[in-house]
Design an enzyme around this catalytic site. Structure first.
Site, PDB file in Angstrom:
ATOM      1  CG  ASP A 167       3.820  14.611   1.663  1.00  0.00           C
ATOM      2  OD1 ASP A 167       3.516  15.383   0.721  1.00  0.00           O
ATOM      3  OD2 ASP A 167       3.486  13.411   1.702  1.00  0.00           O
ATOM      4  CB  ALA A 168       2.271  20.162   0.551  1.00  0.00           C
ATOM      5  CE  LYS A 172       0.632  21.705 -14.699  1.00  0.00           C
ATOM      6  NZ  LYS A 172       0.875  22.170 -13.310  1.00  0.00           N
ATOM      7  CE1 TYR A 175       4.333  20.020 -18.921  1.00  0.00           C
ATOM      8  CE2 TYR A 175       2.269  21.004 -19.619  1.00  0.00           C
ATOM      9  CZ  TYR A 175       3.217  20.795 -18.654  1.00  0.00           C
ATOM     10  OH  TYR A 175       3.055  21.344 -17.404  1.00  0.00           O
ATOM     11  CB  SER A 226      11.693  25.720  -1.284  1.00  0.00           C
ATOM     12  OG  SER A 226      11.438  24.565  -2.052  1.00  0.00           O
TER      13      SER A 226
HETATM   14  P1  NAD Z   1       9.908  23.506  -8.818  1.00  0.00           P
HETATM   15  O1  NAD Z   1      10.400  22.113  -8.907  1.00  0.00           O
HETATM   16  O2  NAD Z   1      10.889  24.610  -8.958  1.00  0.00           O
HETATM   17  O3  NAD Z   1       9.143  23.738  -7.418  1.00  0.00           O
HETATM   18  C1  NAD Z   1       8.339  22.786  -6.823  1.00  0.00           C
HETATM   19  C2  NAD Z   1       8.069  23.132  -5.369  1.00  0.00           C
HETATM   20  O4  NAD Z   1       7.204  22.110  -4.838  1.00  0.00           O
HETATM   21  C3  NAD Z   1       9.307  23.159  -4.460  1.00  0.00           C
HETATM   22  O5  NAD Z   1       9.194  24.215  -3.525  1.00  0.00           O
HETATM   23  C4  NAD Z   1       9.224  21.830  -3.717  1.00  0.00           C
HETATM   24  O6  NAD Z   1       9.826  21.849  -2.427  1.00  0.00           O
HETATM   25  C5  NAD Z   1       7.726  21.689  -3.600  1.00  0.00           C
HETATM   26  N1  NAD Z   1       7.274  20.322  -3.337  1.00  0.00           N
HETATM   27  C6  NAD Z   1       7.455  19.209  -4.088  1.00  0.00           C
HETATM   28  N2  NAD Z   1       6.868  18.148  -3.496  1.00  0.00           N
HETATM   29  C7  NAD Z   1       6.312  18.604  -2.340  1.00  0.00           C
HETATM   30  C8  NAD Z   1       5.574  18.012  -1.294  1.00  0.00           C
HETATM   31  N3  NAD Z   1       5.261  16.711  -1.297  1.00  0.00           N
HETATM   32  N4  NAD Z   1       5.209  18.793  -0.246  1.00  0.00           N
HETATM   33  C9  NAD Z   1       5.524  20.122  -0.199  1.00  0.00           C
HETATM   34  N5  NAD Z   1       6.182  20.744  -1.180  1.00  0.00           N
HETATM   35  C10 NAD Z   1       6.574  19.996  -2.244  1.00  0.00           C
HETATM   36  O7  NAD Z   1       8.723  23.607  -9.881  1.00  0.00           O
HETATM   37  P2  NAD Z   1       8.125  24.777 -10.788  1.00  0.00           P
HETATM   38  O8  NAD Z   1       8.621  24.570 -12.172  1.00  0.00           O
HETATM   39  O9  NAD Z   1       8.251  26.104 -10.140  1.00  0.00           O
HETATM   40  O10 NAD Z   1       6.584  24.323 -10.819  1.00  0.00           O
HETATM   41  C11 NAD Z   1       5.587  24.879 -10.000  1.00  0.00           C
HETATM   42  C12 NAD Z   1       4.280  24.890 -10.776  1.00  0.00           C
HETATM   43  O11 NAD Z   1       4.428  25.729 -11.930  1.00  0.00           O
HETATM   44  C13 NAD Z   1       3.859  23.506 -11.297  1.00  0.00           C
HETATM   45  O12 NAD Z   1       2.463  23.388 -11.226  1.00  0.00           O
HETATM   46  C14 NAD Z   1       4.301  23.562 -12.750  1.00  0.00           C
HETATM   47  O13 NAD Z   1       3.586  22.687 -13.591  1.00  0.00           O
HETATM   48  C15 NAD Z   1       3.998  25.017 -13.071  1.00  0.00           C
HETATM   49  N6  NAD Z   1       4.657  25.552 -14.271  1.00  0.00           N
HETATM   50  C16 NAD Z   1       5.988  25.387 -14.490  1.00  0.00           C
HETATM   51  C17 NAD Z   1       6.548  25.874 -15.675  1.00  0.00           C
HETATM   52  C18 NAD Z   1       8.026  25.709 -15.972  1.00  0.00           C
HETATM   53  O14 NAD Z   1       8.416  25.839 -17.119  1.00  0.00           O
HETATM   54  N7  NAD Z   1       8.859  25.454 -14.995  1.00  0.00           N
HETATM   55  C19 NAD Z   1       5.765  26.575 -16.599  1.00  0.00           C
HETATM   56  C20 NAD Z   1       4.422  26.773 -16.318  1.00  0.00           C
HETATM   57  C21 NAD Z   1       3.862  26.255 -15.156  1.00  0.00           C
END
Ligand code: NAD
Length: 396
Positions: free
Chosen positions: A110-111, A243, A234, A49
């Protein structure tokens, strides 16, 4: 209702439906202006989302023409409370996908639970048949284990020693020193349980056992490495340990899926403003410095540009998918270029409250943070009275 941002630290408790819809449309417009991708037909995105998951879903649907199921944890509007941004994003996505003639379904819950996995499996069976790409993009502060019932909380802490570095309050521009005490063994265990690979493995096992993974199916999850300055908190901290677990899971899953021609990857993505990254100390200031340098060089990317590049030039490129010596896909390659990192390190050394707006793109960071919730978006009248109750068309 007139909807304005209400913030508490790095959380915004309101979201604007029209602003969110506009942000989603901007991503769709970007993707539809790019060459089409010959890629997956049926895609499951877990954590669909916001952030990288939403962008993956948009690329799947609008660049590859795939049908999608999105699983996410978001809330509908209730009384005086708006829905969460992910709710509005998904409503806008589903409407656009339907207009473009693609199937799309949402499962909200909750996934990590058995119930949501079972519900998703039923939906795939009745509506899509088989899945050829599973994107795992969940970022969560907590997880309740479906078998033991234990609830784990993740923390962002160093391991071994105390970590001190600069951080910024991105609302006020105040640069201060953040000091974070090291995690306990139990905090480390819990963080790995939340953000490591166990749940991803459970999803793939269940989909495989149900016979719902197409021959040659691909799965991908996302990771981050980042610069020297954030390593202690981190990559070498609790979240980095999680990770490492995720990356080990990818290697295991790759072996498992290869029996049927399938593949599993971790893609290391760029640091970007998302709801999750804004919660990490030090990182918002690093992102502000990074944005300034990358924008000046004309190589800045957001989630959608990153995910389009991941799909078109890595996952579904002609020939073998390009990976590094640890078998990781690296779309953080532009961020990690030595000349970019050297310039960011140079800026970092000088950053203070007095010069933060001049030396970094903190203003851009702040604007993007509000845009995550549908605010500060061009063309939206924030004084207008609007209905916060928005339906997600194919919510199951
Ligand atoms: P985000 O917070 O934008 O998105 C998280 C998503 O997870 C949302 O859709 C939320 O609804 C969903 N979610 C959370 N808990 C949940 C649950 N219990 N059940 C179902 N859905 C659930 O986060 P993001 O930054 O896009 O992170 C996504 C991945 O990318 C993570 O693994 C993060 O470590 C990785 N990542 C992020 C970055 C960054 O800088 N943002 C960089 C590299 C990698």
């Amino acid at each position: 209702m007139i909807i304005q941002p209400k913030t508490r630290g790095f959380i915004c408790t309101t979201a604007h439906p029209e602003g969110c819809a506009q942000q989603v449309q901007r991503q769709i417009d970007y993707v539809t202006a790019q060459p089409a991708i010959e890629g997956p037909r049926n895609v499951l995105v877990i954590g669909a989302s916001t952030g990288y998951g939403l962008a993956s879903r948009i690329v799947s649907s609008f660049a590859a023409g795939a049908n999608t199921i999105g699983v996410y944890f978001d809330k509908a509007a209730e009384g005086a409370r708006t829905a969460s941004a992910g709710w509005y994003n998904s409503a806008a996505f589903e409407e656009a996908a339907a207009s473009a003639g693609r199937k799309s379904y949402s499962i909200v819950g909750d996934a990590f639970s058995d119930e949501i996995k079972a519900k998703t499996i039923d939906l795939i069976r009745t509506e899509l048949g088989q899945i050829d790409l599973v994107v795992y993009s969940v970022a969560s502060p907590r997880r309740t284990h479906p078998k033991t019932g234990e609830t784990f909380a993740s923390v962002i802490k160093p391991l071994g020693g105390t970590y001190t570095n600069k951080t910024v309050n991105f609302h006020s521009g105040e640069v201060t020193q953040a000091t974070i005490e090291p995690a306990t063994e139990d905090e480390l265990r819990q963080t790995i349980a939340v953000m490591g690979g166990e749940d991803w493995q459970m999803w793939i096992n269940e989909l495989e056992q149900a016979g719902l993974l197409a021959e040659g199916a691909t799965t991908v999850a996302y990771s981050y490495i980042g610069p020297e300055i954030t390593h202690a908190v981190y990559r070498e901290g609790t979240i980095g340990a999680a990770k490492n677990d995720l990356e080990a899971t990818a290697r295991r899953l790759n072996g498992q899926l290869s029996a049927n021609g399938g593949r599993a990857f971790v893609s290391v993505n760029k640091a970007l403003v998302t709801q999750s990254s804004s919660a990490i100390p030090v990182v918002p200031l690093y992102i502000s410095a990074l944005y300034k340098v990358m924008k000046e060089k004309g190589i800045h990317e957001g989630c959608i540009e990153q995910m389009y590049r991941l799909f078109s030039e890595r996952l579904y490129s002609k020939g073998e998918t390009l990976v590094d010596e640890k078998s990781l896909i690296r779309v953080d390659d532009w961020e990690m270029r030595p000349e970019i990192q050297a310039e960011v390190a140079d800026v970092w050394a000088k950053l203070s409250t007095e010069n933060v707006y001049e030396l970094s793109d903190l203003e851009g960071y702040r604007r993007e943070f509000f845009q995550l919730f549908g605010f500060e978006t061009d063309g939206i009248d924030y004084e207008a009275d609007i209905n916060p109750d928005v339906n997600i068309p194919n919510l199951r």
